[in-house]
Motif scaffolding. Structure first.
Motif, PDB file in Angstrom:
ATOM      1  N   ALA A   1       2.894 -13.875 -12.257  1.00  0.00           N
ATOM      2  CA  ALA A   1       2.564 -13.494 -10.879  1.00  0.00           C
ATOM      3  C   ALA A   1       1.048 -13.386 -10.715  1.00  0.00           C
ATOM      4  N   ASN A   2       0.556 -13.805  -9.560  1.00  0.00           N
ATOM      5  CA  ASN A   2      -0.875 -13.622  -9.234  1.00  0.00           C
ATOM      6  C   ASN A   2      -1.026 -12.293  -8.525  1.00  0.00           C
ATOM      7  N   ILE A   3      -1.833 -11.411  -9.124  1.00  0.00           N
ATOM      8  CA  ILE A   3      -1.948 -10.072  -8.558  1.00  0.00           C
ATOM      9  C   ILE A   3      -3.420  -9.677  -8.498  1.00  0.00           C
ATOM     10  N   SER A   4      -3.840  -9.117  -7.364  1.00  0.00           N
ATOM     11  CA  SER A   4      -5.211  -8.587  -7.328  1.00  0.00           C
ATOM     12  C   SER A   4      -5.226  -7.228  -6.639  1.00  0.00           C
ATOM     13  N   PHE A   5      -6.190  -6.424  -7.041  1.00  0.00           N
ATOM     14  CA  PHE A   5      -6.359  -5.084  -6.460  1.00  0.00           C
ATOM     15  C   PHE A   5      -7.439  -5.187  -5.387  1.00  0.00           C
ATOM     16  N   VAL A   6      -7.091  -4.792  -4.161  1.00  0.00           N
ATOM     17  CA  VAL A   6      -8.028  -4.940  -3.046  1.00  0.00           C
ATOM     18  C   VAL A   6      -9.341  -4.237  -3.357  1.00  0.00           C
ATOM     19  N   GLU A   7      -9.262  -3.057  -3.978  1.00  0.00           N
ATOM     20  CA  GLU A   7     -10.480  -2.279  -4.256  1.00  0.00           C
ATOM     21  C   GLU A   7     -10.947  -2.437  -5.707  1.00  0.00           C
ATOM     22  N   LYS A   8     -10.353  -3.348  -6.445  1.00  0.00           N
ATOM     23  CA  LYS A   8     -10.741  -3.608  -7.850  1.00  0.00           C
ATOM     24  C   LYS A   8     -10.702  -2.348  -8.718  1.00  0.00           C
ATOM     25  N   ASN A   9      -9.719  -1.476  -8.481  1.00  0.00           N
ATOM     26  CA  ASN A   9      -9.704  -0.196  -9.193  1.00  0.00           C
ATOM     27  C   ASN A   9      -8.363   0.079  -9.884  1.00  0.00           C
TER      28      ASN A   9
ATOM     29  N   THR B   1       0.835  -1.194   0.000  1.00  0.00           N
ATOM     30  CA  THR B   1       0.000   0.000   0.000  1.00  0.00           C
ATOM     31  C   THR B   1       0.876   1.254   0.000  1.00  0.00           C
ATOM     32  N   GLY B   2       0.246   2.416   0.097  1.00  0.00           N
ATOM     33  CA  GLY B   2       1.015   3.659   0.096  1.00  0.00           C
ATOM     34  C   GLY B   2       0.177   4.781   0.677  1.00  0.00           C
ATOM     35  N   ASP B   3       0.684   6.007   0.587  1.00  0.00           N
ATOM     36  CA  ASP B   3      -0.060   7.133   1.152  1.00  0.00           C
ATOM     37  C   ASP B   3      -1.161   7.586   0.170  1.00  0.00           C
ATOM     38  N   TYR B   4      -1.826   8.670   0.508  1.00  0.00           N
ATOM     39  CA  TYR B   4      -2.950   9.178  -0.273  1.00  0.00           C
ATOM     40  C   TYR B   4      -2.552   9.410  -1.740  1.00  0.00           C
ATOM     41  N   SER B   5      -1.364  10.029  -1.950  1.00  0.00           N
ATOM     42  CA  SER B   5      -0.920  10.319  -3.319  1.00  0.00           C
ATOM     43  C   SER B   5      -0.611   9.022  -4.075  1.00  0.00           C
ATOM     44  N   LEU B   6       0.139   8.122  -3.438  1.00  0.00           N
ATOM     45  CA  LEU B   6       0.552   6.881  -4.128  1.00  0.00           C
ATOM     46  C   LEU B   6      -0.658   6.008  -4.454  1.00  0.00           C
ATOM     47  N   LYS B   7      -1.687   6.086  -3.596  1.00  0.00           N
ATOM     48  CA  LYS B   7      -2.898   5.281  -3.824  1.00  0.00           C
ATOM     49  C   LYS B   7      -3.694   5.781  -5.028  1.00  0.00           C
ATOM     50  N   SER B   8      -3.318   6.965  -5.562  1.00  0.00           N
ATOM     51  CA  SER B   8      -4.048   7.455  -6.736  1.00  0.00           C
ATOM     52  C   SER B   8      -3.217   7.296  -8.015  1.00  0.00           C
ATOM     53  N   ARG B   9      -2.020   6.720  -7.898  1.00  0.00           N
ATOM     54  CA  ARG B   9      -1.135   6.655  -9.074  1.00  0.00           C
ATOM     55  C   ARG B   9      -1.274   5.312  -9.817  1.00  0.00           C
ATOM     56  N   PRO B  10      -1.095   5.327 -11.155  1.00  0.00           N
ATOM     57  CA  PRO B  10      -1.357   4.123 -11.957  1.00  0.00           C
ATOM     58  C   PRO B  10      -0.434   2.947 -11.604  1.00  0.00           C
ATOM     59  N   MET B  11      -1.027   1.782 -11.406  1.00  0.00           N
ATOM     60  CA  MET B  11      -0.255   0.584 -11.075  1.00  0.00           C
ATOM     61  C   MET B  11      -0.404  -0.515 -12.130  1.00  0.00           C
ATOM     62  N   LYS B  12      -1.421  -0.360 -13.017  1.00  0.00           N
ATOM     63  CA  LYS B  12      -1.670  -1.402 -14.012  1.00  0.00           C
ATOM     64  C   LYS B  12      -0.458  -1.551 -14.944  1.00  0.00           C
TER      65      LYS B  12
END
Ligand code: S3P
Length: 427
Positions: A135-143, A113-124
């Motif tokens: 690798a098996n990867i999932s997004f906790v919030e599906k976003n 996880t990360g802070d407020y800013s990092l949580k809004s940055r593209p990870m896909k």
């Protein structure tokens, strides 16, 4: 904390800036997967790098300080300890994106996880190639944003064409490719910083490069080594611009990293008429570094676009300040990546520098600045972005009256010595 600055006369002196952030992250991460110890000299002990250290320590990597040297005792990620809490990368895109690549060699499940800013940055952009490698990867919030759960192991090589010029994506794939089977081939749309490739080779690994292709053999073992981290050119850039735009200034900045994939800022400023000289050059652990001499100069506007952009992406906020003091029009194009940095850096510079009186206009992929303009000191907002905070502080030192930069404690993310160094050189 809010930084308050006033108009200065000039800067004079000889200084060194804090260690390079990109090389610091990599020295801890590659040390963290290598055999034997890695000894890091001049590591940047900023918030971002501390987050990388904290995450790796939770996985069993040992990081110790002895005098001024940081010692890293690592192991292959397949031997990392399980960790059931969240691995928090704070504000650091480099930490989380490279660690996702590195950790994909482990068959344990981890949550980042990360802070407020990092949580809004593209990870896909990171998870797509890592998933392709197995690798098996999932997004906790599906976003498609943090937090991310990852469980790797048994990785296979891929051929991957990067959709964006990003050293973080390239490095994540390299770190995964080193641990998988087969030969991974990465194609870059434009050359990006190559500190990962340089350090892997220096640690006894093999990465081949030709033009825009990078080839990594799987199942490679790295061996820790002695690393000297040069000064960060991205931090030096703030002082370089200050010396250029304040009358009668002269600054010698010693031992600054001069890797050609990072020196776009020097090329751009020189094309604006800057008096910048490299007066000494050396190479250590494959990285070029040297002393930079800067003298006050009359700058003229220019166009910055194309393949120079990844070579100066982090310096565009301070370049916008330089352009405000340059004669004529400066156009910055192809810089849409700035919108997904620690803040939307185009919007932040246009609104905050604009408030101070700059003639600055937002475009789809950059900005246009008309100079020279006189700036007025007032209250500006960093938006919690370290490079915006420092760029606005430098602008404030050239503005009439006082400038208050709100939220300037974020400066410790990359350049904890910023204020102390300024105190030494402002005359
Ligand atoms: C970095 C790469 C760049 C840069 C960031 C550090 C790195 O990001 O903006 O500050 O150390 O690899 P991108 O790879 O997203 O362009």
């Amino acid at each position: 904390m809010d930084l308050v600055v006033s108009k200065i006369n000039k800067v004079i002196g000889k200084i060194a800036v804090s260690g390079d952030k990109s090389i610091s992250h990599r020295s801890i991460m590659l040390g963290g997967i290598a055999e034997n110890e890695t000894h890091v000299h001049n590591l940047l002990l900023s918030e971002d790098v501390k987050n990388t250290i904290n995450c790796l320590e939770k996985l069993g990597v040992i990081v110790e300080r002895q005098n001024d040297i940081t010692i890293v005792k690592g192991m292959p990620p397949e031997h990392y300890k399980p960790y059931y809490g969240q691995l928090d990368a704070g504000n650091s895109g480099t930490a989380v994106r490279l660690l996702l690549g590195l950790i994909s060699g482990s068959s344990n499940s981890y949550c980042f996880t990360g802070d407020y800013s990092l949580k809004s940055r593209p990870m896909k952009r990171i998870t797509d190639p890592l998933k392709e490698m197995g690798a098996n990867i999932s997004f906790v919030e599906k976003n498609n944003l943090l937090p991310i759960i990852i469980k790797g192991g048994n990785l296979q090589a891929i051929n991957y064409k990067l959709p964006v010029a990003s050293a973080q994506v390239k490095s994540a794939i390299i770190l995964a490719g080193l641990q998988g089977t087969g030969t991974t081939v990465i194609e870059e749309p434009e050359v990006t910083r190559d500190h990962t490739e340089i350090m892997v080779n220096y640690f006894g690994g093999k990465i081949e490069k030709d033009d825009s292709f990078i080839k990594i053999e799987g199942r490679q073992k790295l061996v820790g080594n002695e690393v000297f981290v040069p000064g960060d050119i991205s931090s030096a850039a703030f002082l370089i611009v200050l010396a250029l735009i304040s009358p009668k200034s002269e600054l010698l900045i010693e031992n600054v990293g001069l890797n050609p994939t990072r020196t776009g800022i020097i090329d751009a400023l020189k094309s604006m008429g800057a008096n910048i000289e490299i007066i000494f050059e050396k190479v250590s652990n494959g990285e070029k570094y040297g002393h930079i001499m800067v003298k006050n100069s009359n700058l003229t506007g220019t166009t910055i676009e194309g393949n120079i952009i990844p070579r100066l992406i982090d310096e565009i906020p301070i370049l916008a300040v330089a352009a405000t003091f340059a004669e004529g029009k400066t156009t910055i194009r192809n810089a849409e990546e700035l919108k997904v940095k620690e803040s939307n850096r185009i919007e932040m510079m246009v609104t905050q520098l604009g408030k101070m009186g700059a003639k600055i206009e937002e475009t789809e992929d950059g900005m246009i600045i008309e100079g020279p303009t006189k700036l007025k000191g007032l209250v500006v907002d960093s938006g919690g972005d370290h490079r915006i905070a420092m760029a606005l502080a430098i602008a404030g030192m050239m503005a009439e009256g006082q400038t208050k930069v709100l939220g300037s404690n974020c400066i410790s993310i990359s350049f904890p010595e910023f204020e102390d160094i300024l105190k030494k050189i402002i005359k």
